[in-house]
Structures are given as C-alpha cells and as structure tokens.
Design a protein around this motif. Structure first.
Motif, mmCIF file in Angstrom:
data_model
loop_
_atom_site.group_PDB
_atom_site.id
_atom_site.type_symbol
_atom_site.label_atom_id
_atom_site.label_comp_id
_atom_site.label_asym_id
_atom_site.label_seq_id
_atom_site.Cartn_x
_atom_site.Cartn_y
_atom_site.Cartn_z
ATOM 1 N N GLY A 14 87.432 59.985 26.601
ATOM 2 C CA GLY A 14 86.982 59.614 25.271
ATOM 3 C C GLY A 14 87.113 60.725 24.253
ATOM 4 N N GLU A 15 85.978 61.091 23.646
ATOM 5 C CA GLU A 15 85.965 62.117 22.602
ATOM 6 C C GLU A 15 86.441 63.471 23.130
ATOM 7 N N MET A 35 90.018 55.331 22.156
ATOM 8 C CA MET A 35 88.555 55.413 22.244
ATOM 9 C C MET A 35 87.948 54.072 22.629
ATOM 10 N N ILE A 80 86.126 54.129 26.142
ATOM 11 C CA ILE A 80 84.664 54.107 26.031
ATOM 12 C C ILE A 80 84.194 52.664 25.861
ATOM 13 N N ASP A 81 84.394 52.087 24.743
ATOM 14 C CA ASP A 81 84.270 50.666 24.436
ATOM 15 C C ASP A 81 84.273 50.503 22.924
ATOM 16 N N GLU A 87 82.121 49.897 20.835
ATOM 17 C CA GLU A 87 80.964 50.419 20.100
ATOM 18 C C GLU A 87 80.806 51.925 20.294
ATOM 19 N N TRP A 88 81.927 52.642 20.502
ATOM 20 C CA TRP A 88 81.847 54.076 20.762
ATOM 21 C C TRP A 88 81.289 54.852 19.572
ATOM 22 N N TYR A 92 75.203 59.323 25.680
ATOM 23 C CA TYR A 92 76.472 59.918 26.084
ATOM 24 C C TYR A 92 77.240 60.567 24.931
ATOM 25 N N ILE A 93 77.028 60.093 23.712
ATOM 26 C CA ILE A 93 77.749 60.647 22.560
ATOM 27 C C ILE A 93 76.799 60.732 21.366
ATOM 28 N N ILE A 122 80.428 61.973 17.254
ATOM 29 C CA ILE A 122 81.122 60.819 16.681
ATOM 30 C C ILE A 122 81.814 61.237 15.384
#
Length: 196
Positions: A30-31, A141, A145-146, A148-149, A155-156, A161
C-alpha cells in the motif's frame, strides 16, 4: 510470513545492455510501496540532475546506494533490508529461467513495482498486482488496501494518507507510467543476472 512484494530498477549501462536491481520485501504494501517508489525515483532524478551524469553509468557505479534507498522508507522513518533476488537465483539451482524466477517465482501478495531509467534520463515506472496487472498509483492502493484506503484507521494515519496522496500526485510530475507493452518488454528482456 507477512506482506510480500518486489521492486525492480532497470537502467542501461551501455547501449543495449540493461542491468537490473531486483529486491524482495516483506511488509512493503500500500502506502509503503508508493513511498518507496516515489522516494527512489526522486533520489535517482535529483542525483542525475545534480551530477549531470550518464544515467546507466551513475546507477551502475552507485548500485549500493540505490539498494539502500530502496531499503529506506523515508515517510515511516523505517529501514527494511530487502533480499537480493539475483543473488538468490545464482546461489541455488531453481530449474527455471531468471525472468520466470524474478517476475513469477516470488511469493507475492502485494504486487510489484518496476522503475526503468532510460539513457536520456527519463524515468518510467509501473505498479503491478500480484497477477501482473498494470495499475496507476490510485488503482494500486485500491487493489492492495481497498477502496476506502483514504479513511484513517489503526493501519493508516491521516498523516500517511495525506503523504500518500501527495506522492501519487507528484509521481506524475517526476516519472511516466509505463504502458502494458513497456511492462511486457521489461518482463521479457533477457537479463544477464548477477547483481554486482
């Protein structure tokens, strides 16, 4: 085993002779993947502009520095020592061609990234799913992640973000997203192996 992904950086040392740095990561998703890709490209671009060097020669001579930049997540103040895929291939008899081992023979649930530095200094990149489907950074992303990341959770953070959104926007200023044909060429090029 954690989150598994790979990052590959390719450059042309001599006309037609391409070298690759191939790294295997745990906990790069992800990020974190966006951060590593962004900072690696920014580092390459800044050093090529600063030194006014031939990109292939510079990266070949500074391979160890490049690997350390890949290992560093500047946004999370974290260093992860990634595995050298080429060295692992050389040490064992895997009964498969190098390209199959690099691009399809690694455990992967968080995709992979390609960074391709051209002789003229242009940098192209790709983010791929674990099934080698090309994504732009926002699509990556959502895939990893999904959808709604961008909602802060355990987790974030809101800070990460915001940083990730900035990196996604800035990537289009410092590099060009590869086409599917360029991704295919990157994966099919006959690499000599042997990271120095």
């Amino acid at each position: 085993m954690g989150q598994r992904s790979q990052i590959f950086v390719r450059f042309e040392k001599e006309l037609g002779e391409k070298e690759i740095v191939a790294r295997y990561f745990n906990w790069n998703y992800g990020e974190r993947m966006i951060s590593r890709v962004y900072h690696t490209i920014a580092w390459i671009k800044a050093h090529l502009e600063l030194t006014n060097s031939d990109p292939g020669q510079y990266l070949s001579q500074n391979r160890k520095k490049l690997v350390r930049i890949l290992d560093t997540n500047f946004d999370m103040y974290d260093i992860t020592i990634a595995s050298n895929i080429l060295k692992e291939y050389e040490e064992f008899d895997w009964h498969m061609p190098l390209n199959d081992f690099m691009f399809n023979g690694q455990d992967n649930n968080d995709g992979k990234a390609f960074i391709d530095v051209k002789r003229n200094g242009m940098i192209k990149y790709a983010l791929l799913t674990s099934d080698n489907v090309l994504c732009n950074p926002s699509e990556y992303m959502v895939w990893d992640i999904d959808k709604e990341w961008m909602i802060p959770d355990k987790y974030i953070s809101k800070r990460m973000i915001g940083i990730t959104e900035e990196h996604i926007e800035e990537l289009s200023d410092i590099a060009t997203l590869m086409t599917e044909e360029e991704v295919k060429e990157f994966m099919e090029y006959e690499y000599a192996g042997g990271e120095k």
